[in-house]
Design a protein around this motif. Structure first.
Motif, short mmCIF file in Angstrom:
data_model
loop_
_atom_site.label_atom_id
_atom_site.label_comp_id
_atom_site.label_asym_id
_atom_site.label_seq_id
_atom_site.Cartn_x
_atom_site.Cartn_y
_atom_site.Cartn_z
N UNK A 78 7.96 2.69 -10.42
CA UNK A 78 7.98 1.32 -10.95
C UNK A 78 9.40 0.78 -11.02
N UNK A 79 10.33 1.62 -11.50
CA UNK A 79 11.74 1.21 -11.59
C UNK A 79 12.31 0.90 -10.20
N UNK A 80 11.96 1.73 -9.24
CA UNK A 80 12.46 1.55 -7.86
C UNK A 80 11.93 0.25 -7.26
N UNK A 81 10.63 -0.01 -7.47
CA UNK A 81 10.01 -1.24 -6.93
C UNK A 81 10.67 -2.48 -7.53
N UNK A 82 10.99 -2.40 -8.82
CA UNK A 82 11.50 -3.59 -9.53
C UNK A 82 13.00 -3.81 -9.36
N UNK A 98 17.09 1.55 1.83
CA UNK A 98 17.28 0.87 0.54
C UNK A 98 16.51 1.59 -0.57
N UNK A 99 15.42 2.27 -0.22
CA UNK A 99 14.66 3.04 -1.21
C UNK A 99 15.51 4.20 -1.74
N UNK A 100 16.25 4.86 -0.85
CA UNK A 100 17.14 5.96 -1.26
C UNK A 100 18.23 5.43 -2.20
N UNK A 160 0.83 -1.22 0.00
CA UNK A 160 0.00 0.00 0.00
C UNK A 160 0.86 1.26 0.00
N UNK A 161 2.04 1.20 0.64
CA UNK A 161 2.96 2.34 0.58
C UNK A 161 3.52 2.50 -0.83
N UNK A 162 3.74 1.39 -1.50
CA UNK A 162 4.24 1.45 -2.88
C UNK A 162 3.20 2.05 -3.83
N UNK A 163 1.93 1.80 -3.54
CA UNK A 163 0.85 2.38 -4.36
C UNK A 163 0.68 3.87 -4.08
N UNK A 164 1.17 4.31 -2.94
CA UNK A 164 1.04 5.72 -2.54
C UNK A 164 0.03 5.89 -1.43
N UNK A 172 5.99 10.09 -3.22
CA UNK A 172 5.92 8.64 -3.41
C UNK A 172 7.18 7.95 -2.89
N UNK A 173 8.33 8.58 -3.13
CA UNK A 173 9.60 8.02 -2.63
C UNK A 173 9.59 8.02 -1.10
N UNK A 174 9.12 9.10 -0.48
CA UNK A 174 9.07 9.16 0.98
C UNK A 174 8.10 8.14 1.55
N UNK A 175 6.97 7.90 0.90
CA UNK A 175 6.03 6.87 1.36
C UNK A 175 6.74 5.52 1.49
#
Length: 411
Positions: free
Chosen positions: A280-284, A232-234, A38-42, A221-224
């Motif tokens: 999408x790129x970050x998630x994958x 790791x998101x950064x 759900x965080x990835x969806x925003x 979205x990145x902060x979520x």
């Protein structure tokens, strides 16, 4: 441009998030993967500030330190830091309505939050990169909550980033560069050939959590995801930007030298920073906490060989909401939401089952102490007391958006 989410979808998401936030400890314990998805969806904009507080553990931190921010707020602070903070205030999002006017409520609250941090961590003091972080938080929550959220970012998510020697950020620069070798060998080879140290391009990215780099919708979205999954998101965002800027021979034609390469990294293509594409790129991108921690040990060993021991002893970083909640399990009470509107209950419904009638006869009439009013939302005396200003822990700060009314606006 903000990605358009149909209103109906947004309302459904809000409803799901409200359910999660009202039962947060259960969700964290048993359905963390669902929170991550759900965080990835925003996170819905109306609940983003509240969700960040729950994810970061800053809500619990505030509950454990009631009145601490007000106490720090009343202290004068070290003039050495106050002057620097004062000079930085007008530089943070100067076109945003909160920060546009000198001496306006946004700049005042930003000053208060940053000053409080220098008093809370005098050995660390103030670092310029904390100002945009605090400003983003203040756009989503009152000053007291923003302060504790900043504390969690500095202590749990990015420990050592804002200390004087910037050792942690230098180490992470080397980790990023090493991970780039696997993600984009072309970009890695080019940066190696040009002898461009990671500290030259990634410092602002990482220390400001991309708040000064990406378009606003992408920042949120990145902060979520960052609040949920950690640093790791950064790293992933940095790797995606490098890969899509320098990751093919075609892209490298226009940046043959060191200067051209640095200019390209300072003026990133809007296409690769666009919300839907970037997220999408970050998630994958398959970069995990384990890889980052393994690489951290390698780079730490190299650092000790060349520089000796780290001068800043930071606590180990925690990779996101799950790790933080496990490290500091919250008392159940700390996560109870405080209702803003109190409704007196109507008369209790008459039970239909004979069994329950008999039970009630056996027990006799309920005393006021056990009645519905004492339990929560009901008795007039209780309601009156709860609606008094002193019932809110946020009421003592001056010139702040921290009143009960503003809390409703944010949360």
């Amino acid at each position: 441009r903000l990605e358009e989410v149909p209103l109906e979808v947004l309302r459904q998401r809000e409803s799901k998030w409200l359910d999660m936030l009202n039962n947060w400890d259960k969700w964290m314990a048993k359905k963390h993967k669902k929170i991550r998805l759900r965080c990835q969806k925003g996170i819905p904009p109306s609940l983003r500030g509240r969700a960040w507080q729950y994810l970061s553990g800053s809500k619990v931190k505030l509950e454990q330190n009631m009145g601490k921010f007000d106490e720090l707020d009343l202290l004068t602070g070290d003039p050495k830091w106050l002057d620097v903070i004062e000079r930085d205030l007008h530089r943070q999002f100067p076109f945003h309505e909160m920060f546009v006017s000198r001496g306006g409520h946004g700049q005042q609250d930003l000053f208060r939050v940053l000053k409080a941090y220098t008093l809370y961590r005098p050995e660390e003091g103030y670092c310029q990169a904390q100002a945009p972080i605090a400003a983003v938080l203040l756009m989503h929550m009152p000053a007291e909550q923003a302060f504790w959220c900043l504390v969690q970012i500095c202590e749990k998510y990015l420990p050592g980033y804002y200390s004087e020697k910037l050792e942690a950020i230098q180490l992470d620069g080397q980790i990023l560069f090493s991970l780039l070798h696997k993600v984009s060998p072309v970009a890695y080879k080019h940066l190696s050939k040009q002898k461009i140290d990671p500290i030259l391009y990634m410092t602002e990215w990482f220390m400001c959590a991309f708040s000064r780099t990406l378009p606003w919708s992408s920042v949120l979205r990145v902060w979520d995801m960052f609040f949920c999954e950690g640093v790791k998101i950064i790293f992933r965002v940095g790797l995606v930007l490098l890969k899509h800027t320098l990751g093919s021979s075609d892209k490298l034609k226009s940046c043959q030298g060191q200067y051209e390469t640095m200019e390209r990294l300072r003026a990133l293509s809007p296409k690769i920073m666009q919300e839907a594409f970037l997220v999408q790129e970050v998630i994958e991108l398959p970069v995990t906490e384990r890889q980052i921690e393994r690489e951290h040990l390698i780079q730490l060993k190299k650092w000790r060989e060349t520089h000796g021991e780290l001068q800043c002893k930071s606590p180990p970083r925690l990779h996101g909401a799950k790790a933080i909640s496990e490290a500091e399990p919250a008392p159940r009470k700390a996560l109870e939401s405080v209702p803003s509107i109190f409704v007196s209950p109507g008369p209790a419904p008459v039970p239909k089952a004979r069994k329950s009638k008999e039970k009630s006869r056996e027990k006799g009439p309920a005393s006021p102490a056990n009645g519905p009013g004492a339990e929560g939302n009901g008795a007039p005396g209780t309601t009156r007391e709860l609606l008094q200003p002193q019932a809110s822990p946020h009421h003592h700060s001056k010139e702040s958006l921290s009143s009960r009314e503003s809390e409703d606006t944010y949360l």
